[in-house]
Structures are given as C-alpha cells and as structure tokens.
Design an enzyme around this catalytic site. Structure first.
Site, PDB file in Angstrom:
ATOM      1  N   LYS A 197      68.549  43.001  76.476  1.00 49.21           N
ATOM      2  CA  LYS A 197      69.739  43.851  76.568  1.00 49.21           C
ATOM      3  C   LYS A 197      69.425  45.007  77.515  1.00 49.21           C
ATOM      4  CE  LYS A 197      72.839  46.799  73.936  1.00 49.21           C
ATOM      5  NZ  LYS A 197      73.316  47.230  72.625  1.00 49.21           N
ATOM      6  N   LYS A 250      72.311  40.218  77.750  1.00 46.80           N
ATOM      7  CA  LYS A 250      73.478  41.088  77.787  1.00 46.80           C
ATOM      8  C   LYS A 250      73.262  42.207  78.784  1.00 46.80           C
ATOM      9  CE  LYS A 250      75.870  44.372  74.962  1.00 46.80           C
ATOM     10  NZ  LYS A 250      75.828  45.183  73.799  1.00 46.80           N
TER      11      LYS A 250
END
Ligand code: PBG
Length: 327
Positions: A197, A250
């Site tokens: 992320k 992400k």
C-alpha cells in the site's frame, strides 16, 4: 492480386463482436468485485460524498438495505469502513464490541445471509489526529498499534465479519492478527492484507468519505514510497510468511506493474484496490462530457485484471453490474 503471405491479418478476428468475444483473453466477472461501503452514525442517513458521485455515507439501516441489493446483484463481497460518533487519541471505537462497524455487521448478518462481509482494519477514521494508530513523539508507534489492530480485528470477527483486511501498514500486524484470531477460535477467518500500500495522493476523495485525513504530517512513515517496486515484493513476501490469505496492491492504476510482478512471483490470490481518486477522476471527466465514463471504467478494470489481479475493490462495482456492463 498479391497472395496474402507477407503479413498476418489480425483484423480477420476483429470483424464482429461474436468473433471478438470468442478470442477475448480477459474478463471481469462480478465475482471478482468487492464493493466498499461507509457506515456513519444516525438513522436514515444517505449522504453523497461530494468528491465521489454515486458513493454515499449511510447509517446502519441503509447499509443493511444496500447489502441486500448488493447480494441480489450477485456481487459477492463488501468491505466496510466505519466513521464513529466520537474520535479519540487511540481510536477506541474501532476496538469496541459496540463500535459502529461491529453494530453494523451484526445488523447486516441478521438480514443478509450469503454476502461476504470484509472489514477494513485500521485506526485513521477513529483517531482524533487521523493517523493509523497510536501516536508517540509525533509518529505512529508500531508495536503498540499492532496490539490494538489485533483487538480491532478480533472484535470485528466476534461481531460476525467473514474476513479482515488490515490497511494500516504497520510491520508485523498480519502475524499479530493471525495469532489473536487463532487463539480465540477463529482459525477459519481469512486475512486480506493491504500488503503493498503506497503513500498515494489518489486517496484524497476517500479521506472526505471516511473523514480520515491526518491532522498533521502525512502517512509516509508507514505507507510505501511510490517509486519502489522491489520493496513491494518484500512486503508481500513478509505478509504471506505472517499468514496473509490474500495480498493486495493499492492503488491499482498507477501500480499495474506491481500487480503484475506480485502475480508472477506468488501463488496467493491477488487483490487490487481501484481507489477513490481513480474513481473520482473518471466521474469528473465524464461529467464534463470529456470521456465515456462507463467505457473508461470498464477499460480500467480490465487493465487491472490483465495485469493479474484476481479481485478488485472498486466503487464502480454496483453501477457497472447494474447496467449489465459487467456480467
Ligand atoms: C485506511 C484506508 C485508506 C483507504 C483504504 N483504507 C486511506 C488511507 O490510507 O489514507 C483508501 C481507499 C481509497 O482511496 O479509495 N487506512
């Protein structure tokens, strides 16, 4: 006439939609999609997020209705984000058996049977400072935070969550959550780890939706530095070692290379989060009449699949399934 031997005629198989369908290499199934929902306090609340047209903050009663609709549409899963009545220094509501998410899960589970309820496990929506854990000396304290993340995950699961998804990016949190779930008899609950992320500006609109913008500094001491790919591989490797069942990349669109590399190197299911900023850009340009929003959204989602994602978390899920653009 010349004989057709010098070059290959690719156009032969592009002639009709039938032919194109027959040789199509990638698909988006509705079973690939996970739909994010934001639960807020109150009753009969359904408030559109200004920067995310079509996305709403909803009170528990409306979330339950929404979940029924999602299930009927055949979307298999939601991921739930909570915005509590009150925020404090440590984000107590996130860990409370009576917290907004825990109450919401219990209500969903009374009415909706087959939908998979995933919870986002983090603190940024629950802390007064907006950081993803306990702050000490101006930064998030890793080891104190992972203890609390495990408490949060456990209370979600006790309320009926089917899967937990830690999005905080603290080191060691997957291991801690796995241990605590196992000790409490929840060996069967999978963990979808936000493994790679990045500290991304594409989360801007989400922070409106979740009211979770950090009040000082940013998240760069815990989320990944966008230029790094090799580090993403190590993050994924570590999360798998710690017990992650699904690994996530992400954001998605600017990180298709990361998705592809993770797909190639590991055999775990890979999820990709098509984040708020990726959604809002399409909506904004479409509203201006500059692009065809549905077609661009579909093209984005198929690019994420082509890169190798098995699952996509996306705000487009409901709309595209409803319009039968995704089958
Ligand atoms: C919580 C969390 C965030 C997102 C998912 N979980 C925000 C952040 O890290 O700041 C972003 C989702 C999106 O932008 O759609 N930590």
């Amino acid at each position: 006439m010349h004989k057709n031997i010098e070059f290959f005629r690719f156009r032969r198989l592009r002639k009709t939609e039938n032919l194109r369908k027959m040789v199509r290499e990638n698909f988006i199934r509705k079973e690939d999609l996970i739909y994010p929902l934001f639960v807020v306090p109150g009753k009969k609340v359904k408030k559109e997020v200004p920067s995310m047209p079509g996305v709403f903050q909803m009170s528990i009663d409306n979330i339950v209705k929404e979940c029924k609709e999602i299930e009927e549409l055949g979307i298999p899963a939601i991921i739930l984000f909570g915005i509590p009545e009150e925020k404090d220094e440590i984000g107590s509501d996130a860990m409370s058996d009576d917290g907004i998410v825990q109450r919401c899960i219990r209500e969903i589970k009374k009415e909706v049977k087959d939908l998979t309820v995933i919870t986002d496990v983090c603190f940024c929506e629950y802390t007064s400072h907006g950081h993803c854990g306990i702050v000490r000396n101006g930064d998030v304290d890793n080891d104190a935070t992972i203890e609390n993340l495990a408490k949060e995950a456990l209370s979600h699961v006790k309320a009926g969550a089917d899967m937990v998804a830690p999005s905080d990016m603290m080191d060691g949190r997957v291991k801690m959550i796995r241990e605590v779930l196992d000790e409490n008899g929840f060996t069967h609950i999978p963990i979808m780890a936000y493994s790679a992320k990045y500290a991304s500006s594409f989360y801007g609109p989400f922070r409106d939706a979740a009211q979770s913008a950090p009040q000082f500094g940013d998240r760069r001491t815990y989320q990944m530095d966008p230029p790094n790919l090799r580090e993403a591989i190590r993050e994924v490797e570590e999360d798998i070692k710690e017990g992650a069942d699904i690994v996530m990349v992400k954001p998605a669109l600017s990180y298709l290379d990361v998705i592809k590399t993770v797909r190639e190197k590991f055999n775990h299911p890979v999820a990709a989060y098509n984040v708020s900023g990726e959604y809002s850009m399409v909506k904004a340009a479409s509203k201006m009449g500059w692009i065809d929003g549905d077609r661009v959204a579909t093209e984005i989602l198929i690019s994420i699949k082509r890169a190798g994602a098995d699952l996509i978390l996306t705000y487009f899920a409901k709309e595209l399934v409803k319009k039968e653009i995704i089958l």
